[in-house]
Write an enzyme that holds these catalytic residues in place. Structure first.
Site, PDB file in Angstrom:
ATOM      1  N   LYS A 106       0.814  -1.218   0.000  1.00  0.00           N
ATOM      2  CA  LYS A 106       0.000   0.000   0.000  1.00  0.00           C
ATOM      3  C   LYS A 106       0.848   1.268   0.000  1.00  0.00           C
ATOM      4  O   LYS A 106       0.357   2.347  -0.323  1.00  0.00           O
ATOM      5  CB  LYS A 106      -0.967  -0.032   1.168  1.00  0.00           C
ATOM      6  CG  LYS A 106      -1.974  -1.169   0.981  1.00  0.00           C
ATOM      7  CD  LYS A 106      -3.066  -1.164   1.997  1.00  0.00           C
ATOM      8  CE  LYS A 106      -4.133  -2.183   1.666  1.00  0.00           C
ATOM      9  NZ  LYS A 106      -3.711  -3.569   1.951  1.00  0.00           N
TER      10      LYS A 106
HETATM   11  C1  LIG Z   1      -4.374  -4.644   1.448  1.00  0.00           C
HETATM   12  C2  LIG Z   1      -3.588  -5.879   1.283  1.00  0.00           C
HETATM   13  C3  LIG Z   1      -3.991  -6.884   0.401  1.00  0.00           C
HETATM   14  C4  LIG Z   1      -5.273  -6.795  -0.396  1.00  0.00           C
HETATM   15  O1  LIG Z   1      -5.265  -5.765  -1.326  1.00  0.00           O
HETATM   16  P1  LIG Z   1      -6.632  -5.228  -1.940  1.00  0.00           P
HETATM   17  O2  LIG Z   1      -6.272  -4.088  -2.804  1.00  0.00           O
HETATM   18  O3  LIG Z   1      -7.464  -4.805  -0.749  1.00  0.00           O
HETATM   19  O4  LIG Z   1      -7.256  -6.349  -2.662  1.00  0.00           O
HETATM   20  C5  LIG Z   1      -3.173  -8.000   0.263  1.00  0.00           C
HETATM   21  N1  LIG Z   1      -2.045  -8.134   0.973  1.00  0.00           N
HETATM   22  C6  LIG Z   1      -1.624  -7.190   1.836  1.00  0.00           C
HETATM   23  C7  LIG Z   1      -0.373  -7.421   2.606  1.00  0.00           C
HETATM   24  C8  LIG Z   1      -2.365  -6.029   2.019  1.00  0.00           C
HETATM   25  O5  LIG Z   1      -1.944  -5.087   2.870  1.00  0.00           O
END
Ligand SMILES: *Cc1c(COP(=O)(O)O)cnc(C)c1O
Length: 481
Positions: A106
């Site tokens: 993210k």
């Molecule tokens: C947020 C997250 C996901 C999922 O991503 P999305 O965009 O919500 O589908 C997968 N793995 C990790 C480590 C995350 O932080």
């Protein structure tokens, strides 16, 4: 280029306004009326920065000086010089998205979003402060806090499910510094926290602390930066000689809110040669059922798993996929979202399901399967996966076995294993006694893989944000900020 809601075409806004608002006023998500014309081949010639600037410039033409913003967002923030390297591991490639300031994927989007918001705010001459409201399943919260801390004119408030995030994730958030940040736990799960935030948006768009906006992937400014690394991965495979230009590549994406994988679909629509997009879920397999049957049914218990960032029953960004794949049928999307809200499920028309299955394949893997994959990948390839990445890996293997599709496979690695040391140590048969910091050290001793500095440094930090509130107290809490 104009944006409107996935649920109606009535009010149109420009791209700067879409980023500022986060969520459309009817509860839908902002999408462009038409996708921008884009030269995918030219984009593949640039470095990460040039790719990001090209993509953001195409989607957000009302935000000026995109190259400068990209430069400010990423320079010096990532531990890898090319930000998101792709490495060969066995028969697959792993796209490492965890080299940012909080060791989760993210960071790629949330390093960028504060720049976009600040520029959009200047463009629209908004003097008032903006208050970012965010619900987090663990990683968004910290990445958003790091991105927005001490950004002038913007405040941020993060809600996370009490007991619903890993100990390391919690430590990352409760120790957050910054004069403009608030962090609060909510009794309930991630869906409760996310629904609480959506309800606040429905109740008001402004509070004493400022105009509300969102850093969740419902914000289009969060989604577009994520398209960049699909291009970057493709470029890495090209430069390694693993593919030739135009050859299709499959991507396996550990999925929660459907933001990450939707960015992959947007990359495909923009002209990147993407083959199948593989949607990997943990025991919360609502998306697996949906993609296989066409019925989305949230009427089930939420399981707490070792991949907490995917412990989600209502995947917000799926709404954008329905919009895109139904030929922008806003009435249909509004009807389906209404059904989900009222009765807890919906079924899409046959033709729409067919289109979805053409582009996507779905599978799931429980904690036992994820831990087996962590152990297998380590033993066979000496590569350390976190539980989310391991889910993507296991589902990618299942896909290849079941379909015989041997196009090159890229597994997206969404977090550092050190965010989930207990689960990873257990998978590798290591000693899990001791607190999370001792577990990080044990994992480091066992594997020789370095602990990211941002995580080892947490030990020295004292908790600052210790509040917990009821889920129906969230609105009052925000109004009092
Ligand atoms: C947020 C997250 C996901 C999922 O991503 P999305 O965009 O919500 O589908 C997968 N793995 C990790 C480590 C995350 O932080």
């Amino acid at each position: 280029m104009l944006y409107h809601s996935t649920r109606s075409c009535t009010s149109e806004v420009d791209s700067a306004f879409a980023v500022l608002q986060g969520l459309a006023t009817d509860g839908g998500l902002y999408m462009p009326q038409a996708l921008p014309a884009f030269d995918a081949k030219a984009c593949l010639e640039g470095d990460f920065y040039a790719m990001a600037a090209a993509l953001l410039g195409a989607f957000l033409p009302d935000i000026p000086h995109m190259e400068d913003l990209v430069c400010k967002a990423y320079t010096g923030k990532f531990a890898a010089p090319d930000l998101t390297p792709t490495v060969p591991v066995g028969d697959f490639s792993v796209l490492e998205l965890f080299h940012g300031p909080t060791s989760a994927f993210k960071d790629v989007a949330l390093s960028m979003l504060p720049q976009l918001l600040t520029a959009a705010k200047a463009e629209k001459q908004i003097a008032e402060d903006i208050l970012i409201l965010t619900a987090t399943s663990g990683d968004t919260g910290k990445a958003a806090l790091e991105g927005f801390k001490d950004v002038p004119g913007i405040k941020i408030c993060v809600f996370y499910p009490h007991g619903g995030v890993s100990k390391v994730q919690q430590a990352q958030m409760v120790t957050q510094e910054g004069s403009n940040v608030t962090v609060c736990a909510v009794y309930g799960n991630f869906d409760d926290a996310q629904t609480g935030v959506k309800n606040i948006f429905a109740a008001c768009r402004e509070v004493k602390a400022g105009q509300l906006s969102s850093a969740n992937s419902i914000n289009i400014g969060r989604l577009v930066p994520q398209i960049t690394y699909y291009f970057k991965a493709y470029q890495d495979l090209l430069s390694r000689g693993a593919i030739t230009m135009g050859q299709e590549v499959n991507f396996s994406v550990p999925t929660g809110n459907f933001g990450d994988i939707l960015a992959g679909y947007l990359a495909k629509l923009l002209g990147l040669p993407v083959g199948k997009l593989i949607c990997a879920s943990n025991a919360n397999n609502v998306l697996t059922d949906f993609i296989r049957t066409g019925t989305y049914d949230r009427r089930r218990d939420l399981h707490k798993t070792i991949s907490p960032s995917m412990d989600i029953l209502v995947s917000s960004n799926l709404e954008r996929l329905l919009y895109l794949m139904s030929g922008q049928d806003t009435a249909l999307v509004a009807e389906l979202m209404g059904q989900l809200n009222r009765q807890g499920f919906y079924t899409v028309p046959e033709a729409l399901l067919g289109a979805i299955q053409e582009a996507f394949w779905a599978g799931c893997c429980d904690d036992t399967g994820s831990q087996a994959a962590i152990s297998r990948v380590w033993n066979e390839h000496h590569y350390l996966c976190d539980p989310h990445t391991a889910t993507g890996w296991a589902v990618a293997e299942a896909y290849v076995n079941q379909t015989g599709d041997h196009r090159p496979m890229v597994v997206l690695s969404t977090a550092s294993a050190y965010k989930f040391p207990a689960a990873v140590l257990t998978a590798l048969g290591g000693d899990t006694s001791g607190d999370e910091f001792q577990q990080m050290e044990a994992l480091c001793a066992l594997t020789g893989v370095a602990i990211p500095k941002n995580l080892s440094g947490l030990k020295e930090k004292a908790p600052i944000h210790t509040g917990v509130i009821a889920k129906d107290a969230m609105l009052d809490y925000v109004q009092a900020l």
